[in-house]
Design a protein around this motif. Structure first.
Motif, PDB file in Angstrom:
ATOM      1  N   ALA A  23       0.844  -1.210   0.000  1.00  0.00           N
ATOM      2  CA  ALA A  23       0.000   0.000   0.000  1.00  0.00           C
ATOM      3  C   ALA A  23       0.872   1.251   0.000  1.00  0.00           C
ATOM      4  O   ALA A  23       0.612   2.212  -0.739  1.00  0.00           O
ATOM      5  CB  ALA A  23      -0.918  -0.003   1.224  1.00  0.00           C
ATOM      6  N   ALA A  24       1.930   1.245   0.820  1.00  0.00           N
ATOM      7  CA  ALA A  24       2.824   2.401   0.905  1.00  0.00           C
ATOM      8  C   ALA A  24       3.505   2.650  -0.439  1.00  0.00           C
ATOM      9  O   ALA A  24       3.576   3.794  -0.915  1.00  0.00           O
ATOM     10  CB  ALA A  24       3.872   2.175   2.000  1.00  0.00           C
ATOM     11  N   VAL A  25       3.980   1.576  -1.080  1.00  0.00           N
ATOM     12  CA  VAL A  25       4.691   1.733  -2.351  1.00  0.00           C
ATOM     13  C   VAL A  25       3.732   2.200  -3.453  1.00  0.00           C
ATOM     14  O   VAL A  25       4.105   3.008  -4.310  1.00  0.00           O
ATOM     15  CB  VAL A  25       5.410   0.425  -2.737  1.00  0.00           C
ATOM     16  CG1 VAL A  25       5.888   0.455  -4.176  1.00  0.00           C
ATOM     17  CG2 VAL A  25       6.584   0.192  -1.790  1.00  0.00           C
ATOM     18  N   GLU A  26       2.500   1.738  -3.421  1.00  0.00           N
ATOM     19  CA  GLU A  26       1.505   2.225  -4.391  1.00  0.00           C
ATOM     20  C   GLU A  26       1.283   3.727  -4.195  1.00  0.00           C
ATOM     21  O   GLU A  26       1.211   4.502  -5.166  1.00  0.00           O
ATOM     22  CB  GLU A  26       0.187   1.466  -4.214  1.00  0.00           C
ATOM     23  CG  GLU A  26      -0.892   1.835  -5.224  1.00  0.00           C
ATOM     24  CD  GLU A  26      -0.522   1.506  -6.664  1.00  0.00           C
ATOM     25  OE1 GLU A  26      -1.022   2.208  -7.568  1.00  0.00           O
ATOM     26  OE2 GLU A  26       0.271   0.572  -6.902  1.00  0.00           O
ATOM     27  N   ASN A  27       1.196   4.161  -2.939  1.00  0.00           N
ATOM     28  CA  ASN A  27       1.026   5.589  -2.641  1.00  0.00           C
ATOM     29  C   ASN A  27       2.249   6.392  -3.079  1.00  0.00           C
ATOM     30  O   ASN A  27       2.123   7.509  -3.581  1.00  0.00           O
ATOM     31  CB  ASN A  27       0.760   5.793  -1.152  1.00  0.00           C
ATOM     32  CG  ASN A  27      -0.578   5.225  -0.714  1.00  0.00           C
ATOM     33  OD1 ASN A  27      -1.479   5.050  -1.531  1.00  0.00           O
ATOM     34  ND2 ASN A  27      -0.710   4.938   0.572  1.00  0.00           N
ATOM     35  N   ILE A  28       3.440   5.823  -2.866  1.00  0.00           N
ATOM     36  CA  ILE A  28       4.678   6.492  -3.297  1.00  0.00           C
ATOM     37  C   ILE A  28       4.702   6.629  -4.818  1.00  0.00           C
ATOM     38  O   ILE A  28       5.067   7.679  -5.353  1.00  0.00           O
ATOM     39  CB  ILE A  28       5.913   5.721  -2.791  1.00  0.00           C
ATOM     40  CG1 ILE A  28       6.036   5.844  -1.269  1.00  0.00           C
ATOM     41  CG2 ILE A  28       7.187   6.226  -3.453  1.00  0.00           C
ATOM     42  CD1 ILE A  28       7.048   4.894  -0.650  1.00  0.00           C
ATOM     43  N   TYR A  29       4.292   5.566  -5.517  1.00  0.00           N
ATOM     44  CA  TYR A  29       4.255   5.612  -6.980  1.00  0.00           C
ATOM     45  C   TYR A  29       3.365   6.758  -7.451  1.00  0.00           C
ATOM     46  O   TYR A  29       3.741   7.534  -8.337  1.00  0.00           O
ATOM     47  CB  TYR A  29       3.751   4.273  -7.527  1.00  0.00           C
ATOM     48  CG  TYR A  29       3.692   4.227  -9.036  1.00  0.00           C
ATOM     49  CD1 TYR A  29       4.816   3.866  -9.786  1.00  0.00           C
ATOM     50  CD2 TYR A  29       2.516   4.542  -9.722  1.00  0.00           C
ATOM     51  CE1 TYR A  29       4.773   3.836 -11.174  1.00  0.00           C
ATOM     52  CE2 TYR A  29       2.457   4.516 -11.108  1.00  0.00           C
ATOM     53  CZ  TYR A  29       3.595   4.161 -11.827  1.00  0.00           C
ATOM     54  OH  TYR A  29       3.551   4.137 -13.196  1.00  0.00           O
ATOM     55  N   SER A  70       7.563  -4.227  -5.549  1.00  0.00           N
ATOM     56  CA  SER A  70       6.753  -3.756  -6.664  1.00  0.00           C
ATOM     57  C   SER A  70       7.559  -3.785  -7.958  1.00  0.00           C
ATOM     58  O   SER A  70       8.765  -3.544  -7.950  1.00  0.00           O
ATOM     59  CB  SER A  70       6.287  -2.314  -6.385  1.00  0.00           C
ATOM     60  OG  SER A  70       5.727  -1.720  -7.535  1.00  0.00           O
ATOM     61  N   ASP A  71       6.879  -4.049  -9.074  1.00  0.00           N
ATOM     62  CA  ASP A  71       7.548  -4.010 -10.378  1.00  0.00           C
ATOM     63  C   ASP A  71       7.218  -2.726 -11.137  1.00  0.00           C
ATOM     64  O   ASP A  71       7.465  -2.618 -12.343  1.00  0.00           O
ATOM     65  CB  ASP A  71       7.169  -5.237 -11.217  1.00  0.00           C
ATOM     66  CG  ASP A  71       5.671  -5.333 -11.474  1.00  0.00           C
ATOM     67  OD1 ASP A  71       4.925  -4.403 -11.053  1.00  0.00           O
ATOM     68  OD2 ASP A  71       5.225  -6.322 -12.086  1.00  0.00           O
ATOM     69  N   ARG A  72       6.672  -1.741 -10.445  1.00  0.00           N
ATOM     70  CA  ARG A  72       6.252  -0.509 -11.105  1.00  0.00           C
ATOM     71  C   ARG A  72       7.398   0.491 -11.275  1.00  0.00           C
ATOM     72  O   ARG A  72       7.260   1.473 -11.994  1.00  0.00           O
ATOM     73  CB  ARG A  72       5.102   0.143 -10.325  1.00  0.00           C
ATOM     74  CG  ARG A  72       3.898  -0.773 -10.175  1.00  0.00           C
ATOM     75  CD  ARG A  72       2.667  -0.038  -9.745  1.00  0.00           C
ATOM     76  NE  ARG A  72       2.121   0.776 -10.831  1.00  0.00           N
ATOM     77  CZ  ARG A  72       1.004   1.501 -10.717  1.00  0.00           C
ATOM     78  NH1 ARG A  72       0.341   1.504  -9.568  1.00  0.00           N
ATOM     79  NH2 ARG A  72       0.563   2.214 -11.722  1.00  0.00           N
ATOM     80  N   ALA A  81       8.750   5.310 -14.571  1.00  0.00           N
ATOM     81  CA  ALA A  81       9.037   5.476 -16.000  1.00  0.00           C
ATOM     82  C   ALA A  81       8.624   6.849 -16.482  1.00  0.00           C
ATOM     83  O   ALA A  81       7.557   7.351 -16.107  1.00  0.00           O
ATOM     84  CB  ALA A  81       8.311   4.399 -16.794  1.00  0.00           C
ATOM     85  N   PRO A  82       9.465   7.491 -17.304  1.00  0.00           N
ATOM     86  CA  PRO A  82       9.084   8.769 -17.893  1.00  0.00           C
ATOM     87  C   PRO A  82       7.862   8.574 -18.798  1.00  0.00           C
ATOM     88  O   PRO A  82       7.545   7.468 -19.209  1.00  0.00           O
ATOM     89  CB  PRO A  82      10.310   9.182 -18.714  1.00  0.00           C
ATOM     90  CG  PRO A  82      11.441   8.361 -18.169  1.00  0.00           C
ATOM     91  CD  PRO A  82      10.824   7.077 -17.707  1.00  0.00           C
ATOM     92  N   LYS A  83       7.203   9.674 -19.145  1.00  0.00           N
ATOM     93  CA  LYS A  83       6.029   9.576 -20.030  1.00  0.00           C
ATOM     94  C   LYS A  83       6.457   9.054 -21.393  1.00  0.00           C
ATOM     95  O   LYS A  83       7.532   9.377 -21.879  1.00  0.00           O
ATOM     96  CB  LYS A  83       5.393  10.967 -20.186  1.00  0.00           C
ATOM     97  CG  LYS A  83       4.597  11.383 -18.951  1.00  0.00           C
ATOM     98  CD  LYS A  83       3.996  12.769 -19.180  1.00  0.00           C
ATOM     99  CE  LYS A  83       3.194  13.210 -17.956  1.00  0.00           C
ATOM    100  NZ  LYS A  83       2.726  14.600 -18.056  1.00  0.00           N
TER     101      LYS A  83
END
Length: 283
Positions: free
Chosen positions: A237-243, A264-266, A281-283
């Motif tokens: 949950a924390a890493v999703e919020n950081i992303y 996470s693999d994000r 990842a950049p846009k």
């Protein structure tokens, strides 16, 4: 941590210990259990004494009613061991690699946002400010905003005041202490007003998406040595919020013993000369 205030230490039943640990977990993501019983009971005794309650049942009802006491309890459970220029290799990486890459797509005067989360009593965000003033030649070419956030409101209040002991300053070169601090008592220094005003401090909960969204997006996030205290669910949950809080192309700096790859693999792993960091990842 505060003193015991003469409080007797309650002997919690396994059930009550579990209820309290679940409460702390839901509020903060921090994992506690039987192995930390002595630590928990000491802090509980201190808080019960502070509010004048004798039994765990009475105290737990107070927590469930919401209000300031829940915040005070979480404050007493957080770990605030830190010092200036901790993990200096990441600061070198920030000025030599991360910021030069970020500003490739920015113009003079554009906003660059750096987040220290959790920031404890302010050593990390102030270290970032000092490091950039001393080591990044483009520091005045951009509008750099440094934000320090933590769940511990008591630590944030100390950070805003910016008074530190010799121990906290031990790794700073003496000339930097003289340049950026004023002695206010033997062995005690306060960071100069210009630097205190250059860092914004906010209360934020890493595992609460709404709390994180309120801080906006950042180009570099320092989130060091906190995910190791979470279980898998809170960590994800924390890493999703950081992303979500990271601008495309932005970077995450974790503690040296932590790895985003296992959570996470994000994020892409980036290996620079001075540090391994993680990039959205950049846009």
């Amino acid at each position: 941590m505060g003193g015991m205030s003469g409080a007797s230490i309650p002997a919690l039943s396994p059930d009550d210990l579990n209820r309290l640990c679940q409460f702390v977990y839901k509020r903060s993501g921090l994992i506690y259990g039987e192995s930390k019983r002595f630590y928990i009971e000491r802090r509980l005794a201190d808080r019960m004494s502070s509010v004048g309650l004798k039994t765990f049942g009475e105290y737990f009802n107070l927590l469930l009613n919401g209000g300031a006491e829940a915040e005070q309890l979480i404050n007493s459970f957080t770990v605030n061991e830190t010092y200036f220029y901790r993990e200096e290799n990441q600061l070198r990486c920030l000025s030599k690699a991360l910021l030069p890459e970020i500003v490739q797509t920015r113009g003079p005067g554009d906003l660059v946002r750096i987040w220290s989360m959790p920031c404890s009593t302010g050593e990390e965000p102030y270290s970032i400010a000092i490091w950039l003033l001393e080591n990044w030649r483009l520091v005045d070419a951009y509008n750099i905003e440094i934000v320090g956030s933590d769940i511990d409101t008591r630590a944030l209040a100390e950070a805003a005041v910016g008074i530190y002991s010799e121990r906290a300053l031990a790794r700073l070169p003496k000339e930097l202490v003289q340049r950026y601090f004023q002695a206010i008592a033997p062995g005690t220094d306060q960071i100069i007003q210009d630097l205190r005003e250059s860092v914004k401090f906010t209360e934020t909960n890493l595992v609460d998406a709404g709390s994180m969204r309120m801080q906006g997006k950042f180009d570099v996030i320092f989130c060091r040595n906190v995910l190791i205290y979470f279980d898998d669910a809170a960590r994800r949950a924390a890493v999703e919020n950081i992303y979500e809080a990271t601008n495309p192309g932005g970077f995450i700096c974790l503690g040296h013993s932590e790895s985003m790859a296992r959570i996470s693999d994000r994020f892409r792993t980036r290996r620079f000369e001075d540090a391994i960091v993680y990039q959205r990842a950049p846009k």
